[in-house]
Design a protein around this motif. Sequence first.
Motif, PDB file in Angstrom:
ATOM      1  N   LYS A 175     -16.974  10.424 -17.499  1.00  0.00           N
ATOM      2  CA  LYS A 175     -16.100   9.451 -17.620  1.00  0.00           C
ATOM      3  C   LYS A 175     -15.277   8.570 -16.184  1.00  0.00           C
ATOM      4  CE  LYS A 175     -14.844   8.085 -21.625  1.00  0.00           C
ATOM      5  NZ  LYS A 175     -13.832   7.863 -22.883  1.00  0.00           N
ATOM      6  N   SER A 176     -14.190  10.110 -16.176  1.00  0.00           N
ATOM      7  CA  SER A 176     -13.020  10.150 -15.209  1.00  0.00           C
ATOM      8  C   SER A 176     -13.747  10.985 -13.702  1.00  0.00           C
ATOM      9  CB  SER A 176     -11.990   9.487 -15.587  1.00  0.00           C
ATOM     10  OG  SER A 176     -12.040   8.547 -16.613  1.00  0.00           O
ATOM     11  N   GLN A 177     -13.908  10.273 -12.390  1.00  0.00           N
ATOM     12  CA  GLN A 177     -14.087  11.331 -11.564  1.00  0.00           C
ATOM     13  C   GLN A 177     -12.715  12.212 -12.185  1.00  0.00           C
ATOM     14  OE1 GLN A 177     -13.907  10.015  -7.669  1.00  0.00           O
ATOM     15  NE2 GLN A 177     -14.120   7.775  -8.812  1.00  0.00           N
ATOM     16  N   GLN A 178     -13.050  14.103 -11.412  1.00  0.00           N
ATOM     17  CA  GLN A 178     -12.218  14.427 -10.862  1.00  0.00           C
ATOM     18  C   GLN A 178     -11.152  14.361  -9.948  1.00  0.00           C
ATOM     19  OE1 GLN A 178     -13.346  17.567 -12.675  1.00  0.00           O
ATOM     20  NE2 GLN A 178     -11.422  18.223 -12.239  1.00  0.00           N
ATOM     21  N   VAL A 179     -10.298  14.391 -10.219  1.00  0.00           N
ATOM     22  CA  VAL A 179      -9.347  14.339  -9.036  1.00  0.00           C
ATOM     23  C   VAL A 179      -9.294  15.233  -8.321  1.00  0.00           C
ATOM     24  CG1 VAL A 179      -6.742  13.789  -8.471  1.00  0.00           C
ATOM     25  CG2 VAL A 179      -7.668  12.384 -10.495  1.00  0.00           C
ATOM     26  N   SER A 180      -8.712  15.423  -6.630  1.00  0.00           N
ATOM     27  CA  SER A 180      -8.651  16.444  -5.892  1.00  0.00           C
ATOM     28  C   SER A 180      -8.278  16.311  -5.016  1.00  0.00           C
ATOM     29  CB  SER A 180     -10.637  16.411  -5.206  1.00  0.00           C
ATOM     30  OG  SER A 180     -10.858  15.113  -4.372  1.00  0.00           O
ATOM     31  N   ARG A 181      -7.556  15.276  -4.904  1.00  0.00           N
ATOM     32  CA  ARG A 181      -6.478  14.759  -4.026  1.00  0.00           C
ATOM     33  C   ARG A 181      -5.604  14.028  -4.901  1.00  0.00           C
ATOM     34  NH1 ARG A 181     -10.483  13.387  -0.726  1.00  0.00           N
ATOM     35  NH2 ARG A 181     -10.362  11.503  -0.498  1.00  0.00           N
ATOM     36  N   ARG A 182      -4.090  14.264  -3.993  1.00  0.00           N
ATOM     37  CA  ARG A 182      -2.817  13.906  -5.075  1.00  0.00           C
ATOM     38  C   ARG A 182      -2.433  12.860  -4.697  1.00  0.00           C
ATOM     39  NH1 ARG A 182       2.613  16.013  -5.103  1.00  0.00           N
ATOM     40  NH2 ARG A 182       2.583  16.682  -2.647  1.00  0.00           N
ATOM     41  N   GLU A 183      -2.163  11.671  -5.569  1.00  0.00           N
ATOM     42  CA  GLU A 183      -2.180  10.424  -5.196  1.00  0.00           C
ATOM     43  C   GLU A 183      -0.887   9.818  -3.733  1.00  0.00           C
ATOM     44  OE1 GLU A 183      -0.962   7.807  -8.351  1.00  0.00           O
ATOM     45  OE2 GLU A 183       0.011   6.376  -6.572  1.00  0.00           O
ATOM     46  N   GLY A 184      -1.524   9.308  -2.997  1.00  0.00           N
ATOM     47  CA  GLY A 184      -0.895   8.599  -1.409  1.00  0.00           C
ATOM     48  C   GLY A 184      -1.526   9.758  -0.532  1.00  0.00           C
TER      49      GLY A 184
ATOM     50  N   VAL B  80     -10.635   6.906  -6.120  1.00  0.00           N
ATOM     51  CA  VAL B  80     -12.145   6.371  -5.183  1.00  0.00           C
ATOM     52  C   VAL B  80     -12.183   7.396  -4.520  1.00  0.00           C
ATOM     53  CG1 VAL B  80     -12.572   4.894  -3.375  1.00  0.00           C
ATOM     54  CG2 VAL B  80     -11.233   4.351  -4.406  1.00  0.00           C
ATOM     55  N   ASP B  81     -13.070   8.331  -4.752  1.00  0.00           N
ATOM     56  CA  ASP B  81     -13.266   9.259  -4.065  1.00  0.00           C
ATOM     57  C   ASP B  81     -12.609  10.578  -4.144  1.00  0.00           C
ATOM     58  OD1 ASP B  81     -15.743   9.352  -3.223  1.00  0.00           O
ATOM     59  OD2 ASP B  81     -15.052   8.354  -1.309  1.00  0.00           O
ATOM     60  N   GLY B  82     -11.474  10.862  -5.701  1.00  0.00           N
ATOM     61  CA  GLY B  82     -11.294  12.194  -5.865  1.00  0.00           C
ATOM     62  C   GLY B  82      -9.696  11.876  -6.056  1.00  0.00           C
ATOM     63  N   GLU B  83      -9.336  10.379  -5.231  1.00  0.00           N
ATOM     64  CA  GLU B  83      -7.431  10.247  -4.785  1.00  0.00           C
ATOM     65  C   GLU B  83      -7.655   9.060  -5.587  1.00  0.00           C
ATOM     66  OE1 GLU B  83      -6.269  10.712  -1.084  1.00  0.00           O
ATOM     67  OE2 GLU B  83      -4.633   9.515  -2.128  1.00  0.00           O
ATOM     68  N   ARG B  84      -6.461   9.209  -6.712  1.00  0.00           N
ATOM     69  CA  ARG B  84      -6.298   7.731  -7.453  1.00  0.00           C
ATOM     70  C   ARG B  84      -5.072   6.609  -7.023  1.00  0.00           C
ATOM     71  NH1 ARG B  84      -5.317   9.442 -13.585  1.00  0.00           N
ATOM     72  NH2 ARG B  84      -7.523   9.617 -14.392  1.00  0.00           N
ATOM     73  N   THR B  85      -4.923   6.118  -6.939  1.00  0.00           N
ATOM     74  CA  THR B  85      -4.299   5.138  -6.811  1.00  0.00           C
ATOM     75  C   THR B  85      -3.156   4.446  -7.898  1.00  0.00           C
ATOM     76  OG1 THR B  85      -4.749   4.489  -4.544  1.00  0.00           O
ATOM     77  CG2 THR B  85      -3.399   2.778  -5.165  1.00  0.00           C
ATOM     78  N   THR B  86      -2.131   3.954  -7.971  1.00  0.00           N
ATOM     79  CA  THR B  86      -0.969   3.050  -8.645  1.00  0.00           C
ATOM     80  C   THR B  86      -1.245   1.844  -8.714  1.00  0.00           C
ATOM     81  OG1 THR B  86      -0.586   5.115 -10.150  1.00  0.00           O
ATOM     82  CG2 THR B  86       0.418   3.185 -10.709  1.00  0.00           C
ATOM     83  N   MET B  87      -1.829   0.654  -9.110  1.00  0.00           N
ATOM     84  CA  MET B  87      -1.666  -0.840  -8.791  1.00  0.00           C
ATOM     85  C   MET B  87      -0.549  -1.113  -9.771  1.00  0.00           C
ATOM     86  SD  MET B  87      -4.858  -1.789 -11.279  1.00  0.00           S
ATOM     87  CE  MET B  87      -6.813  -1.261  -9.762  1.00  0.00           C
ATOM     88  N   HIS B  88       0.127  -2.140  -8.556  1.00  0.00           N
ATOM     89  CA  HIS B  88       1.607  -2.775  -8.286  1.00  0.00           C
ATOM     90  C   HIS B  88       0.872  -4.476  -8.733  1.00  0.00           C
ATOM     91  CE1 HIS B  88       2.800   1.376  -7.650  1.00  0.00           C
ATOM     92  NE2 HIS B  88       3.907   1.151  -8.735  1.00  0.00           N
ATOM     93  N   PRO B  89       1.074  -5.105  -8.572  1.00  0.00           N
ATOM     94  CA  PRO B  89       1.568  -6.870  -8.099  1.00  0.00           C
ATOM     95  C   PRO B  89       1.247  -6.656  -6.684  1.00  0.00           C
ATOM     96  CG  PRO B  89       2.722  -6.762 -10.426  1.00  0.00           C
ATOM     97  CD  PRO B  89       2.560  -4.855 -10.173  1.00  0.00           C
ATOM     98  N   GLY B  90       0.409  -6.853  -6.470  1.00  0.00           N
ATOM     99  CA  GLY B  90       0.337  -7.597  -4.538  1.00  0.00           C
ATOM    100  C   GLY B  90      -0.885  -6.754  -3.827  1.00  0.00           C
ATOM    101  N   ASP B  91      -0.525  -5.197  -4.794  1.00  0.00           N
ATOM    102  CA  ASP B  91      -1.715  -4.239  -3.497  1.00  0.00           C
ATOM    103  C   ASP B  91      -2.864  -4.443  -3.428  1.00  0.00           C
ATOM    104  OD1 ASP B  91       1.395  -3.242  -4.218  1.00  0.00           O
ATOM    105  OD2 ASP B  91       0.467  -1.083  -5.289  1.00  0.00           O
ATOM    106  N   PHE B  92      -3.029  -4.477  -2.899  1.00  0.00           N
ATOM    107  CA  PHE B  92      -5.154  -4.744  -1.972  1.00  0.00           C
ATOM    108  C   PHE B  92      -5.566  -3.243  -1.902  1.00  0.00           C
ATOM    109  CE2 PHE B  92      -7.762  -4.695   2.025  1.00  0.00           C
ATOM    110  CZ  PHE B  92      -8.392  -5.033   1.404  1.00  0.00           C
ATOM    111  N   ILE B  93      -6.966  -2.946  -2.825  1.00  0.00           N
ATOM    112  CA  ILE B  93      -7.238  -1.431  -3.171  1.00  0.00           C
ATOM    113  C   ILE B  93      -8.723  -2.074  -2.778  1.00  0.00           C
ATOM    114  CG2 ILE B  93      -7.794   0.055  -4.431  1.00  0.00           C
ATOM    115  CD1 ILE B  93      -5.292  -0.542  -6.041  1.00  0.00           C
ATOM    116  N   ILE B  94      -9.355  -0.924  -1.469  1.00  0.00           N
ATOM    117  CA  ILE B  94     -10.524  -1.005  -1.818  1.00  0.00           C
ATOM    118  C   ILE B  94     -10.895   0.049  -2.275  1.00  0.00           C
ATOM    119  CG2 ILE B  94     -10.584  -2.180   0.388  1.00  0.00           C
ATOM    120  CD1 ILE B  94     -11.109   0.203   2.451  1.00  0.00           C
ATOM    121  N   THR B  95     -12.531  -0.359  -3.070  1.00  0.00           N
ATOM    122  CA  THR B  95     -13.743   0.815  -3.319  1.00  0.00           C
ATOM    123  C   THR B  95     -15.357   0.008  -2.187  1.00  0.00           C
ATOM    124  OG1 THR B  95     -12.824   0.188  -5.182  1.00  0.00           O
ATOM    125  CG2 THR B  95     -15.325   1.613  -5.567  1.00  0.00           C
ATOM    126  N   PRO B  96     -14.882   0.428  -0.689  1.00  0.00           N
ATOM    127  CA  PRO B  96     -15.847   1.308  -0.238  1.00  0.00           C
ATOM    128  C   PRO B  96     -17.539   0.909  -0.883  1.00  0.00           C
ATOM    129  CG  PRO B  96     -14.205   2.389   0.819  1.00  0.00           C
ATOM    130  CD  PRO B  96     -14.030   2.026  -0.770  1.00  0.00           C
TER     131      PRO B  96
END
Length: 352
Positions: free
Chosen positions: A187-196, A127-143
Amino acid sequence: MNANDTGAAEMRGAFYRDLKPLHLSPLWESLATLVPHTPNGPCVPALWRWDDVRPFIERAGELITAEEAVRRVLILENPALPGQSSVTQSLYAGLQLILPGEVAPAHRHVQSALRFIVHGKGAYTAVDGERTTMHPGDFIITPSWTWHDHGNDGIDGQAEPVVWLDGLDIPMVRFFDAGFEERNAAKSQQVSRREGNALARYGHNLLPVDYRPSSPTSPIFSYPYERSREVLDRLGRDGEVDDWHGVKLRYVNPATGGWPMPTLATFLQLLPRGFSGKPYRSTDGAVYSVVEGRGRVVVDGVSFAFGPKDHFVVPSWKTHVLHADEDAVLFSFSDRPVQVALDILREEKLPG
Ligand code: GTQ
């Protein structure tokens, strides 16, 4: 004039027919439906069992790639709204599958989206240049209007199919005829910030000193299950159990205390083993994803038994009670922020 008078009825019938070509219609024939005494929507409660749905998700995975589908999703349709891609009049829900190595290409749209991870781990959403790795039960938003793409690179050298619940405000945006969408050339957006990074900046009871919220949307886009689960456990042990909801918390925008996104409310609740809730109803119908445990939801006297990875919908103003045979954790989402903004939300905790 008496309505039972046949002559009068015929005259009225003729009048209604004459009105049609002018696109006029008599309010008095539909007033009670248009301005109901209590909510009278068409939606019905429904449950989708994971064991029933899973084989079809797997078949979808054999029939089409994520790239060709753009989003490989089976939509949860309210049985009373066939073909409308709606789980309630205002909400969309679907189960999205992404297989190891796949990419669901980057796009953005006016519709706000939430992801709640149901099955498997090691996929990501960016989302907006930062990735989040998914685990069961995680809640993630795409505004709204944020670039997002999904992929599945695996984790710790292992990759597996990942399924999550998509919750979107698609019917609301359709209602307003306000939908726009763009595809990204990449296809995949440029990553601009480290995960977390976003979670570090905004998700630990601290905010960058010069930060001022520029929109109602949460600056963090990942709410890891581990942390939320720990809180439920803690409050459950401390006996903070509501007679209607168990231990129920709402996800927040940490910078404002408001909802994570302006159109969708999200909740996580623990029903301790043996919990037998009192009846409740509210005008915000909700979609539930069962994370852990077994139990029952009884809606207007009809019982739906649920277990892990099942999904169910409780429509607006339907009286329902929750029971848990084991410690059960439920995620849910609704259109509550919109109803609160319009000052039309009503809820009722009924006596047991
Ligand atoms: O992941 O962007 O289930 O745009 C429906 C529409 C998911 C997404 C859906 C979407 C998406």
